[in-house]
Design a protein around this motif. Sequence first.
Motif, mmCIF file in Angstrom:
data_model
loop_
_atom_site.group_PDB
_atom_site.id
_atom_site.type_symbol
_atom_site.label_atom_id
_atom_site.label_comp_id
_atom_site.label_asym_id
_atom_site.label_seq_id
_atom_site.Cartn_x
_atom_site.Cartn_y
_atom_site.Cartn_z
ATOM 1 N N UNK A 164 22.889 7.918 -5.888
ATOM 2 C CA UNK A 164 21.812 7.002 -6.282
ATOM 3 C C UNK A 164 22.053 5.581 -5.776
ATOM 4 N N UNK A 165 23.246 5.287 -5.361
ATOM 5 C CA UNK A 165 23.549 3.960 -4.830
ATOM 6 C C UNK A 165 23.062 3.774 -3.406
ATOM 7 N N UNK A 166 22.727 4.866 -2.719
ATOM 8 C CA UNK A 166 22.285 4.791 -1.323
ATOM 9 C C UNK A 166 20.771 4.518 -1.270
ATOM 10 N N UNK A 167 20.422 3.271 -1.511
ATOM 11 C CA UNK A 167 19.008 2.897 -1.563
ATOM 12 C C UNK A 167 18.318 3.043 -0.208
ATOM 13 N N UNK A 168 19.094 2.956 0.871
ATOM 14 C CA UNK A 168 18.485 3.092 2.190
ATOM 15 C C UNK A 168 17.958 4.497 2.413
ATOM 16 N N UNK A 169 18.685 5.508 1.921
ATOM 17 C CA UNK A 169 18.200 6.887 2.029
ATOM 18 C C UNK A 169 16.930 7.066 1.196
ATOM 19 N N UNK A 170 16.918 6.495 0.009
ATOM 20 C CA UNK A 170 15.730 6.576 -0.849
ATOM 21 C C UNK A 170 14.539 5.882 -0.197
ATOM 22 N N UNK A 171 14.794 4.760 0.457
ATOM 23 C CA UNK A 171 13.699 4.019 1.083
ATOM 24 C C UNK A 171 13.037 4.820 2.201
ATOM 25 N N UNK A 172 13.859 5.507 3.031
ATOM 26 C CA UNK A 172 13.296 6.314 4.112
ATOM 27 C C UNK A 172 12.473 7.468 3.532
ATOM 28 N N UNK A 173 13.025 8.127 2.528
ATOM 29 C CA UNK A 173 12.284 9.228 1.895
ATOM 30 C C UNK A 173 10.985 8.773 1.270
ATOM 31 N N UNK A 174 10.991 7.598 0.626
ATOM 32 C CA UNK A 174 9.763 7.075 0.006
ATOM 33 C C UNK A 174 8.711 6.732 1.059
ATOM 34 N N UNK A 175 9.152 6.184 2.184
ATOM 35 C CA UNK A 175 8.207 5.879 3.263
ATOM 36 C C UNK A 175 7.540 7.149 3.786
ATOM 37 N N UNK A 176 8.334 8.204 3.967
ATOM 38 C CA UNK A 176 7.764 9.466 4.474
ATOM 39 C C UNK A 176 6.822 10.102 3.457
ATOM 40 N N UNK A 177 7.179 10.012 2.184
ATOM 41 C CA UNK A 177 6.311 10.549 1.131
ATOM 42 C C UNK A 177 4.993 9.780 1.078
ATOM 43 N N UNK A 178 5.072 8.465 1.142
ATOM 44 C CA UNK A 178 3.876 7.634 1.106
ATOM 45 C C UNK A 178 2.989 7.893 2.320
ATOM 46 N N UNK A 179 3.586 8.002 3.481
ATOM 47 C CA UNK A 179 2.816 8.253 4.697
ATOM 48 C C UNK A 179 2.091 9.599 4.629
ATOM 49 N N UNK A 180 2.769 10.617 4.146
ATOM 50 C CA UNK A 180 2.148 11.950 4.053
ATOM 51 C C UNK A 180 0.972 11.936 3.090
ATOM 52 N N UNK A 181 1.139 11.271 1.958
ATOM 53 C CA UNK A 181 0.026 11.153 0.999
ATOM 54 C C UNK A 181 -1.174 10.463 1.650
ATOM 55 N N UNK A 182 -0.932 9.394 2.381
ATOM 56 C CA UNK A 182 -2.016 8.678 3.033
ATOM 57 C C UNK A 182 -2.735 9.550 4.059
ATOM 58 N N UNK A 183 -1.988 10.357 4.770
ATOM 59 C CA UNK A 183 -2.602 11.229 5.770
ATOM 60 C C UNK A 183 -3.498 12.275 5.110
ATOM 61 N N UNK A 184 -3.078 12.807 4.001
ATOM 62 C CA UNK A 184 -3.904 13.792 3.286
ATOM 63 C C UNK A 184 -5.171 13.121 2.771
ATOM 64 N N UNK A 185 -5.014 11.968 2.163
ATOM 65 C CA UNK A 185 -6.175 11.254 1.629
ATOM 66 C C UNK A 185 -7.141 10.864 2.748
ATOM 67 N N UNK A 186 -6.606 10.399 3.864
ATOM 68 C CA UNK A 186 -7.464 10.027 4.998
ATOM 69 C C UNK A 186 -8.254 11.231 5.500
ATOM 70 N N UNK A 187 -7.652 12.374 5.461
ATOM 71 C CA UNK A 187 -8.338 13.604 5.863
ATOM 72 C C UNK A 187 -9.586 13.824 5.003
ATOM 73 N N UNK A 188 -9.452 13.606 3.703
ATOM 74 C CA UNK A 188 -10.601 13.743 2.810
ATOM 75 C C UNK A 188 -11.649 12.679 3.058
ATOM 76 N N UNK A 189 -11.225 11.433 3.328
ATOM 77 C CA UNK A 189 -12.167 10.344 3.570
ATOM 78 C C UNK A 189 -12.993 10.583 4.829
ATOM 79 N N UNK A 190 -12.361 11.080 5.874
ATOM 80 C CA UNK A 190 -13.078 11.346 7.124
ATOM 81 C C UNK A 190 -14.148 12.415 6.911
#
Length: 284
Positions: free
Chosen positions: A247-273
């Motif tokens: 849990x001390x490796x915040x850099x690993x968490x940050x990369x994972x959170x970015x990928x999770x956020x990006x994937x969510x946005x791509x799914x939502x954008x698919x619905x918006x289009x």
Amino acid sequence: MSFGQGGPSWGPGESRTPDWSALADASAARGRRKKWLLIGGGALATAAVAAIVATAVVTSNGGGGASGSDKNASELPAPADLPSDTSAPGPSFSSVAPPPPPDPKDYIADEKKDKAPVTVDAFFPGKKLTMGDRVYAKGATARTTDCVTTTQGALGSILDGNGCDQVIRATYSKDGIAVTVGLAVFGTEAEARKAAQQASGGLASLSGSGVPTFCRAGSVCRRTANSYGRYAYFTVGGFISGKNVTTAHKDVYAVGDDLTDFTFRQIRHRGEVQASAAAGAPVT
């Protein structure tokens, strides 16, 4: 004899024969006084009327004489300029409310509406991923309908039991950290939500294209599970060197959170289009 207002009067012993000359002089004096009173009253009345007229003129000119702000009769609209037909109907408004715009989530909640192509490039385009000031290199990608082969532990049977149709994976890396994101596609929103809630085990990391094998052979990595619409998405991330993640490796968490956020946005954008396209289509 003396003269009062009622006429002559006599004292004791005086002759009662009238002095007609004196009477005439008194009458003339009274006439002259009455004439001057009439002349003076007329002058005062004339002055009063003149003052009233002057006041009326000033008032009608707005206090400014000929340059006052009130319009004169020549500036008023002629009768022909005034509206003559007051029976014309006013504007009318429909009492039927327009239909609400399509909900983008409706177009990613069920395969019956979600008709856009499901491909790697549709969700993970380009050769890199930029999130704010962070840039991640894109590694290997894969797509398969054999959902079980993309997992480790119990996750494969969970995906299969909930009707997984296919899984798309992509790996991104930065500064010795790699994360694989996997998108599992289901027929309905309920199936995807249930798979994410039951998640156990995890996604199998995807190596290649410059990224060596990571998060295998018992190394401790960070894993996530989420869903949106008919898509469940998972990540597995850790150090390329094989070092265990804490849990001390915040850099690993940050990369994972970015990928999770990006994937969510791509799914939502698919619905918006798809919702936007449906709103522009003619009603049948």
